[in-house]
Design an enzyme around this catalytic site. Structure first.
Site, PDB file in Angstrom:
ATOM      1  N   SER A 128       0.832  -1.194   0.000  1.00 23.56           N
ATOM      2  CA  SER A 128       0.000   0.000   0.000  1.00 23.56           C
ATOM      3  C   SER A 128       0.870   1.248   0.000  1.00 23.56           C
ATOM      4  O   SER A 128       1.952   1.268   0.572  1.00 23.56           O
ATOM      5  CB  SER A 128      -0.915   0.021   1.228  1.00 23.56           C
ATOM      6  N   LYS A 183      -4.396  -6.499   3.743  1.00 22.03           N
ATOM      7  CA  LYS A 183      -4.407  -5.410   2.758  1.00 22.03           C
ATOM      8  C   LYS A 183      -5.833  -5.100   2.305  1.00 22.03           C
ATOM      9  O   LYS A 183      -6.191  -3.934   2.094  1.00 22.03           O
ATOM     10  CB  LYS A 183      -3.542  -5.809   1.543  1.00 22.03           C
ATOM     11  N   HIS A 186      -7.392  -3.092   5.020  1.00 14.64           N
ATOM     12  CA  HIS A 186      -6.788  -1.757   4.893  1.00 14.64           C
ATOM     13  C   HIS A 186      -7.538  -0.944   3.840  1.00 14.64           C
ATOM     14  O   HIS A 186      -7.892   0.219   4.064  1.00 14.64           O
ATOM     15  CB  HIS A 186      -5.305  -1.898   4.512  1.00 14.64           C
ATOM     16  N   ASN A 187      -7.791  -1.547   2.686  1.00 18.43           N
ATOM     17  CA  ASN A 187      -8.476  -0.825   1.610  1.00 18.43           C
ATOM     18  C   ASN A 187      -9.914  -0.499   1.982  1.00 18.43           C
ATOM     19  O   ASN A 187     -10.442   0.543   1.598  1.00 18.43           O
ATOM     20  CB  ASN A 187      -8.429  -1.641   0.325  1.00 18.43           C
ATOM     21  N   GLU A 190      -9.736   2.411   4.123  1.00 17.46           N
ATOM     22  CA  GLU A 190      -9.422   3.536   3.224  1.00 17.46           C
ATOM     23  C   GLU A 190     -10.703   4.083   2.584  1.00 17.46           C
ATOM     24  O   GLU A 190     -10.920   5.303   2.547  1.00 17.46           O
ATOM     25  CB  GLU A 190      -8.446   3.056   2.159  1.00 17.46           C
TER      26      GLU A 190
END
Length: 466
Positions: A128, A183, A186-187, A190
């Site tokens: 990222s 990940k 995480h996105n 986000e």
């Protein structure tokens, strides 16, 4: 030049940036792209770093250029292209060679590939930070066999971002697809963080009548406080930028239709399978989907009139609402990761994940230091119950309530902020209303229920109706 021990396939924006980062850190690297002109262009534009880059004309040349046991990073589109590339590599690689998929892979695909008996080693690796992060220091989340991560860790930790304490933001997350799962979450965070900032921006623009310059000043000020983060920082820069063609604020020239690559949607879907409530992320995904329906939105405005009306909100109140929303969103994300660790038997380390997210990645934020400390103190406790964050929420909650109440009363769409507040109110209610739902389920389906007094009477007195 020393013979490279690592290679990279896929010289798009991210792949090129990552290759240059590896070379800049002193590691020779072999590179290959299916379009030879792209490979040549990367070397031609690498400047002084070109001496550490070995361009390959064919896949066989790439493999031959790397000293065994080889490590090859894939920076190609997720899905079938990865399967195709693995199949193309198979004839050239030895059993001890390692392929690292560093794309935005679905973690289920990573699990499948690891279980498929590939004729070489395989590692899933979430990266990222966008182009800037890939070039100068990303956050890296690896999943697979720990021994495979240890092989490439010297390179990956060298190229990773550094937190304020100097710790590299790169770590092994756990087995199989754990790295790509982290990940993915995480996105999802986000998506939610961006949506809450956008909602706050909308209140400033449409509810408080602020122009882009004034909004930029407010974001700049917030970035010196608890909201200090990459997304707040760039929001200040975005709202300050002028359109070189018209001279107007650039933000005012952009169509309000947001794209997406699907990772936020994956997070929402997987949360349902895990029974892990993440309503802020789900609301953010929904809002992006609605943003794409421009024609329908215009028809809705024509039929029902423009929705947003002026409302009386103070900048400090908006800041407190965003602080509360951010904490609630991260709490949901970490709880989802904990649920996945239990479901899949992964050794996911929540404090380590928070520390990896402190720099390099899109959701990097000053709050993550305190989140890492709170999770290290008690990983099983929901983040909203950690004393530091419970105190912050108590302080910020009135602002969130006021923003959601006034905003919705005046027609402002606040799906992420409102969803965070509703989740919090559910989480703080010891006696909720699900007893009605369970009674209904027993009435029409004889599903039974538990009594408050503990007596053995699993069904209600309503009997069967059909």
């Amino acid at each position: 030049m020393e013979r490279p021990r690592i290679g990279l396939i896929g010289l798009g924006t991210m792949g090129t940036a990552l290759a240059l980062n590896i070379a800049e850190r002193g590691f020779p690297i072999a590179i290959w792209n299916r379009t030879a002109q792209v490979t040549a262009k990367v070397v031609a534009q690498a400047g002084m770093l070109a001496d550490r880059i070995v361009p390959a004309q064919t896949l066989a040349d790439l493999v031959a250029a790397i000293a065994p046991p080889r490590a090859i990073i894939l920076m190609i589109p997720a899905g079938q292209p990865v399967d195709d590339q693995l199949a193309a590599l198979a004839p050239y690689l030895d059993r001890d060679d390692l392929v690292c998929d560093a794309g935005n892979a679905d973690f289920h695909d990573t699990d499948r590939r690891m279980a498929a008996g590939l004729p070489f080693r395989f590692l899933g690796m979430g990266i990222s930070g966008g182009e800037e992060g890939a070039r100068h220091g990303p956050a890296i989340m690896a999943g697979g066999d720990r021994a495979d991560w240890d092989r490439v860790a010297p390179v990956m930790t060298a190229i990773a971002a550094r937190a304020d304490d100097g710790t590299p933001c790169a770590a092994w997350m756990g087995q199989a697809g754990a790295g790509h799962f982290v990940k993915m979450v995480h996105n999802g965070i986000e998506y939610a963080d961006m949506q809450m900032i956008a909602e706050t921006y909308g209140l400033m623009r449409d509810g408080m009548g602020m122009d882009a310059a004034a909004i930029s000043d407010l974001f700049t000020g917030w970035n010196d406080g608890p909201l200090k983060s990459y997304l707040i920082e760039i929001s200040a820069q975005i709202t300050a930028a002028a359109d070189p063609r018209t001279g107007r604020p650039m933000i005012d020239m952009i169509l309000d239709r947001a794209g997406q690559k699907g990772t936020g949607r994956w997070t929402a879907v997987e949360a349902q399978h895990l029974a892990a409530p993440i309503p802020v992320i789900e609301a953010a995904v929904m809002a992006r989907n609605v943003s794409a329906r421009l024609g329908e939105r215009l028809a809705g405005e024509a039929r029902f009139g423009p929705a947003p009306q002026p409302c009386d909100l103070a900048p400090d109140t908006l800041e407190q609402a965003l602080i509360a929303g951010k904490i609630l969103c991260y709490a949901q994300g970490f709880a989802m990761i904990a649920a996945a660790a239990q479901r899949f038997g992964w050794s996911l380390d929540l404090p380590r994940i928070a520390r990896v997210w402190r720099a390099g990645c899109i959701i990097r934020s000053a709050m993550l230091n305190d989140m890492a400390a709170a999770l290290a103190e008690n990983p099983a406790r929901n983040l909203i119950l950690a004393p530091f964050f419970a105190d912050l929420i108590e302080t910020a909650l009135p602002g969130l309530r006021q923003v959601v109440a006034q905003g919705t009363a005046h027609g402002h769409a606040l799906p992420a902020l409102a969803s965070g507040l509703m989740w919090f109110d559910l989480m703080r209610t010891g006696r909720g209303t699900a007893n009605m739902i369970q009674a209904q389920r027993d009435f029409f389906g004889a599903h039974g229920f538990q009594r408050l007094d503990g007596l053995a009477d699993p069904h209600g007195p309503w009997g069967r109706t059909i």
